[in-house]
Design a protein around this motif. Structure first.
Motif, PDB file in Angstrom:
ATOM      1  N   CYS A   3      30.183  -1.757   4.705  1.00 59.60           N
ATOM      2  CA  CYS A   3      30.686  -1.027   3.548  1.00 59.60           C
ATOM      3  C   CYS A   3      32.208  -1.058   3.542  1.00 59.60           C
TER       4      CYS A   3
ATOM      5  N   ARG B 256      31.918   1.752  -0.879  1.00 59.51           N
ATOM      6  CA  ARG B 256      31.489   0.581  -1.647  1.00 59.51           C
ATOM      7  C   ARG B 256      30.523  -0.217  -0.783  1.00 59.51           C
ATOM      8  N   THR B 257      29.315  -0.452  -1.288  1.00 56.87           N
ATOM      9  CA  THR B 257      28.286  -1.129  -0.506  1.00 56.87           C
ATOM     10  C   THR B 257      27.250  -1.757  -1.426  1.00 56.87           C
ATOM     11  N   LYS B 258      26.614  -2.819  -0.949  1.00 55.12           N
ATOM     12  CA  LYS B 258      25.550  -3.461  -1.714  1.00 55.12           C
ATOM     13  C   LYS B 258      24.208  -2.763  -1.493  1.00 55.12           C
ATOM     14  N   VAL B 259      24.142  -1.927  -0.461  1.00 56.01           N
ATOM     15  CA  VAL B 259      22.900  -1.214  -0.132  1.00 56.01           C
ATOM     16  C   VAL B 259      23.019   0.231  -0.602  1.00 56.01           C
ATOM     17  N   HIS B 260      22.032   0.702  -1.351  1.00 55.69           N
ATOM     18  CA  HIS B 260      22.028   2.070  -1.861  1.00 55.69           C
ATOM     19  C   HIS B 260      20.857   2.841  -1.246  1.00 55.69           C
TER      20      HIS B 260
ATOM     21  N   ASP C  48      27.363   1.843  -9.533  1.00 54.84           N
ATOM     22  CA  ASP C  48      27.016   0.422  -9.602  1.00 54.84           C
ATOM     23  C   ASP C  48      27.190  -0.284  -8.261  1.00 54.84           C
ATOM     24  N   ASP C  49      28.337  -0.065  -7.621  1.00 54.75           N
ATOM     25  CA  ASP C  49      28.612  -0.786  -6.379  1.00 54.75           C
ATOM     26  C   ASP C  49      29.021   0.135  -5.238  1.00 54.75           C
ATOM     27  N   CYS C  50      28.747   1.441  -5.373  1.00 54.31           N
ATOM     28  CA  CYS C  50      29.125   2.361  -4.302  1.00 54.31           C
ATOM     29  C   CYS C  50      28.204   3.579  -4.286  1.00 54.31           C
TER      30      CYS C  50
END
Length: 205
Positions: A147, A160-164, A185-187
């Motif tokens: 992240c 900010r991360t691609k994994v939620h 969207d991205d975080c």
């Protein structure tokens, strides 16, 4: 989910004057109840709130005298103890310093007048860019997720991360635990479960 805030009638005639001093506000707000002893997070509905405590509904309420952390949408995080359970409603007594109780009372006054917008205007925890790098967080299952730290405060952090991870999941950021409370969207937005440990960010390897 909200409805017009109303002052709740005093149903605590059997309590001492000190316990009745905090005027309860009747409302309907979604929240999360964290039970540290079991490391579980429960969805809940807050139906009344005061500077001294709250009344909530949740599917699996913890036993009385259990220490809990309540996150109230728009108001923040409050440590407390389960004190009563009547007709499905769990009563919580907050355990916090006078300064925090005073801030909550101010937020409640603003909520009665302006709704959640009034509380947003009173936001007190100034966020700042981090000095120490944090480049990952750890999920409940032990997986490590890359992240980027966007900003951080005493209350929480934006990553900010691609994994939620799902809303309500407990993660570790450095040496501090928190739960996921928002998706973007991205975080993700994370609310700390305790005050960040000094140097925790720099401890991340």
């Amino acid at each position: 989910m909200t409805i017009t805030a109303q002052k709740a009638p005093d149903l605590a005639s059997g309590l001492g004057s000190e316990q009745r001093a905090d005027e309860r506000i009747k409302l309907r707000l979604e929240g999360k109840l964290f039970v540290p002893a079991e490391e579980i997070t429960l969805d809940c509905l807050i139906v009344d709130l005061s500077a001294g405590g709250a009344g909530i509904y949740c599917a699996e309420p913890p036993p009385l005298n259990t220490f809990v952390v309540l996150y109230v949408n728009g108001f923040g995080r409050f440590e407390g103890v389960a004190t009563r359970y009547i007709k499905g409603e769990l009563g919580l007594r907050f355990v916090c310093k006078d300064a925090k109780r005073k801030r909550l009372q101010e937020d409640l006054d603003s909520y009665v007048k302006e709704g959640l917008l009034g509380i947003t205007r009173l936001r007190r925890f100034q966020r700042s860019s981090p000095r120490a790098p944090i480049d990952h967080f750890t999920r409940t299952n032990g997986s490590v997720v890359p992240c980027e730290l966007i900003d951080i405060s005493l209350q929480g952090v934006s990553l900010r991360t691609k994994v939620h991870p799902p809303i309500g999941e407990i993660i570790e950021v450095g040496a501090t635990k928190g739960w996921v409370i928002r998706h973007f969207d991205d975080c993700i937005g994370v609310q700390f479960l305790q005050r960040p440990i000094p140097g925790a960010a720099s401890d991340v390897r």
